[in-house]
Structure formats: C-alpha cells, structure tokens
Design an enzyme around this catalytic site. Structure first.
Site, PDB file in Angstrom:
ATOM      1  N   ASP A  74       0.834  -1.205   0.000  1.00 27.93           N
ATOM      2  CA  ASP A  74       0.000   0.000   0.000  1.00 27.93           C
ATOM      3  C   ASP A  74       0.865   1.250   0.000  1.00 27.93           C
ATOM      4  O   ASP A  74       2.042   1.221   0.375  1.00 27.93           O
ATOM      5  CB  ASP A  74      -0.952   0.014   1.191  1.00 27.93           C
ATOM      6  CG  ASP A  74      -0.234   0.014   2.534  1.00 27.93           C
ATOM      7  OD1 ASP A  74       0.745  -0.750   2.686  1.00 27.93           O
ATOM      8  OD2 ASP A  74      -0.657   0.763   3.438  1.00 27.93           O
ATOM      9  N   GLU A 136       0.123  -1.457   5.570  1.00 27.91           N
ATOM     10  CA  GLU A 136       1.181  -1.061   6.502  1.00 27.91           C
ATOM     11  C   GLU A 136       1.051   0.412   6.861  1.00 27.91           C
ATOM     12  O   GLU A 136       1.325   0.816   8.002  1.00 27.91           O
ATOM     13  CB  GLU A 136       2.555  -1.330   5.883  1.00 27.91           C
ATOM     14  CG  GLU A 136       3.742  -1.079   6.814  1.00 27.91           C
ATOM     15  CD  GLU A 136       4.299   0.333   6.755  1.00 27.91           C
ATOM     16  OE1 GLU A 136       5.168   0.666   7.589  1.00 27.91           O
ATOM     17  OE2 GLU A 136       3.861   1.122   5.880  1.00 27.91           O
TER      18      GLU A 136
END
Length: 384
Positions: A74, A136
């Site tokens: 991400d 994350e």
C-alpha cells in the site's frame, strides 16, 4: 520482466491504502504461478485486500528456514500534492524514477519479484520467501494476518529483510508506533450561561497540554538513545474537532494523539500515565461541573518497535553484504517489529531514501535499484 518493467507495472496500480491492493497482489501471484510456485494469500475480513506469501524451495525442495524478503504494497495518497508528472506512471529523469510508491516501497518489491527466476536457478541449500503485505501505512494491519497464517501452516523462517527505503544501509532498530483517539463528553449550554454547561473543548485542551508536558519531559529527561535520529520518545496531538457554534458551550471534543516510543519504553506504561491523569485530575474537574461527563479512549494503531540482535545470523549477513557496521536506528516505524515479535530475526534494508517517501514527486534512484539487485543476488548466493 526486469526490475524497471516490474516497477512500472506495480506503480501503475493505485494501491493507496483506502483502495484495494488485489490488482497488484494478483499480478504478482499470477507471475509466480507461471514459474511453478505456489503463493498463498491471506485476506482482510471483507476480502478486499490481501497479503501474499510465497516460498521458493531450496534445491532439494525444502521449504523450511531460509530468508524472507518483506514489503508492503500500500501507499499514501497523492491528494493535493503538486506532482510534476503522473504519480501512477513511472517517469525517469536524470537517473531518478518518479512515481507514487517508487521509493516506499515498490522499488524493493519490484527488484525482488524480478529476480525470482534468477533465485530459482541458483543451487540454494535454503529456501527464500516473498512476503507482501497490505495496509502497513494505516497501522500495520496486514502483516499480523500473514504471520498468523505462517503459524497455522507451520512455516518456519530463519530471518527476514524488510526492504523499507534505507539507502541500502542496514537499520537495526526503530521506534514503536501507537495511535489513540480521545473523545471528551461534556454538556452543551448557551455561551452566556457557562455555569450550566461543561465545555468539552476546554477540558480536552487540559488533556492535550498534559500530553505535551509528557513530550517535553521525554525531550528533557529521556530515556535517550543517541543512535536514533530523534534520540528520545515523542508524543503529539495532530488532529482535533469540537463544538458546533461560537456561542454554544461544546458538549463534545475529539482528538487523536500518537506516540513513538524507544524500545526501552513500554507503550502500556505511557498509556497508563495518560489514563491516570484522566481519572485522577481531568474527570473530577469535569464532573464537578456535570456529573455525566466522560472521556473515552480508543486504540487506533499499535506497531511494536524493532531492536535487532547483533548476534542474529540475518543481522551479521546483511552487515557483511553491505559492508556496513554502523549502528543505525530510526524514528519511523516498519513491520520489522512484528516479524521480530513472531520470533523471526529481522533487519531493515532497502533501496531509496526515507526522505523521499510520502512526498510529491517521490522517486527512487536507478542506482539504488541496481545496488538492491546486487545485494539480493549475494544474499541468495549466501544460502548455497
């Protein structure tokens, strides 16, 4: 595809944390399957996001032990940032590769995935693993799901390299991250009748000042670790909302605070100090004005710090391959502490500079990717 082709493919897929990452994960999964590998996915409850874990067996077909290469898929948003090129189209200018995620941290992922055919052709005595996570950037949500899957499947890993951007220099420690939401509930009244209300904004301000006092105490008194770029724990209040009108006593106020603790400082102890102030000082004052006053605390994110052992084999290996013996510790967080907490010795080392992460015109230098290729090639040879 080579590293640059993979980086172009991965950065073209918008994996901002608010969106699904399945397009990226499925692209990597399909490529690994075409090479005869058996990656497995672990998803969030909604099935909209996934981690990918894939083992590259050793020459005897063994799958236990070895080294994992870990990266999060991400990225942070580009909203409102003044990019000079399309953030989702890899652009090269003077040896720099620009795109959202190029540095943090699709550069490392692209390098690792591009080198899989080379890894498979090596006569390795130990396996290698790819570990790609989701979310994350929003509290390290995905990695614990993946680590739970490793335990359930009985997969053992000897060490892990988290490829966050460190300019290809080993980082052996980082702070923990803890984020909390606080809701303060008072009583509304007309601002001309202040004794009839309980001002949630003003009482929230008292708590915010107490949090600031804690930050200043850490800055002045420690504990300290001079190996960190910021050598003490920090705590800040960064968002606040409250009240409905200028002439109305606010009955509610909400704010968020986060603290980044040195590994020697217990997050539970920090939160206990804040709770003690609320119970011992703030609430008695509020309830003297309005018996129904209350304060709610909600944990939004907790990611443990990293404190790698210098004696761990993976630490010694990364130091040898990078020819770097400096003790490097950083204030930002990664998933490395989660791997360490799962019993997997972990070091952070990857291409690009953290100074480029999250910024407009994020970039990774092509030379950094070349260094990463050499590093991963040597790492794989060390498993022979």
């Amino acid at each position: 595809m080579n590293t640059l082709e993979w980086l172009g493919t991965l950065t073209a897929i918008d994996t901002t944390s608010r969106l699904s990452n399945l397009g990226l994960i499925e692209t990597v999964r399909d490529d690994l399957q075409r090479q005869g590998l058996q990656p497995w996915l672990s998803t969030n409850a909604e099935g909209t996001k996934a981690n990918l874990f894939c083992t590259l067996p050793d020459q005897a077909g063994g799958t236990q032990g070895g080294i994992a290469l870990s990266g999060h898929t991400d990225t942070v948003p580009v909203d409102g940032q003044p990019w000079t090129s399309d953030p989702f189209r890899l652009t090269e200018r003077e040896g720099r590769l620009y795109a959202r995620g190029a540095c943090d941290m699709k550069g490392f992922i692209a390098t690792a995935v591009a080198m899989v055919p080379e890894f498979l052709a090596m006569p390795r005595a130990k396996p290698m693993h790819l570990a790609l996570s989701y979310d994350e950037e929003v509290a390290c949500i995905g990695a614990p799901v993946m680590l739970s899957g490793l335990r359930e499947r009985g997969i053992r890993v000897d060490g892990c390299v988290v490829g966050e951007p460190t300019s290809m220099k080993p980082v052996v420690a980082h702070k923990g991250l803890n984020a909390w939401r606080c809701r303060v509930h008072g009583k509304a009244a007309h601002s001309s009748l202040t004794p009839r209300g309980c001002n949630a904004v003003e009482h929230a301000a008292r708590l915010i000042c107490a949090i600031r006092d804690l930050a200043e105490a850490w800055r002045a008194e420690g504990p300290f670790d001079e190996a960190y770029d910021v050598p003490y724990s920090t705590i800040t209040t960064n968002m606040i909302q409250g009240g409905i009108a200028m002439n109305t006593i606010a009955d509610a106020c909400e704010f968020t605070y986060e603290f980044r603790n040195l590994p020697v400082l217990s997050p539970a102890e920090v939160q206990a100090r804040i709770s003690a102030y609320i119970q011992g000082e703030l609430l008695p004052r509020m309830r003297s004005e309005f018996p129904g006053a209350s304060v709610e605390l909600e944990n939004l994110a907790t990611a443990p710090g990293l404190d790698a052992s210098e004696q761990a084999a993976v630490t010694q290996l990364v130091r040898a391959l990078t020819a770097d013996s400096s003790v490097r510790k950083v204030a930002y967080g990664t998933e490395a502490g989660l791997f360490q907490g799962a019993g997997i010795p972990t070091v952070v080392c990857g291409p690009g500079s953290i100074e480029q992460a999250h910024k407009p015109d994020e970039f990774v230098e092509a030379d950094q990717l070349a260094q990463c290729e050499r590093f991963l090639r040597q790492l794989a040879h060390s498993l022979a």
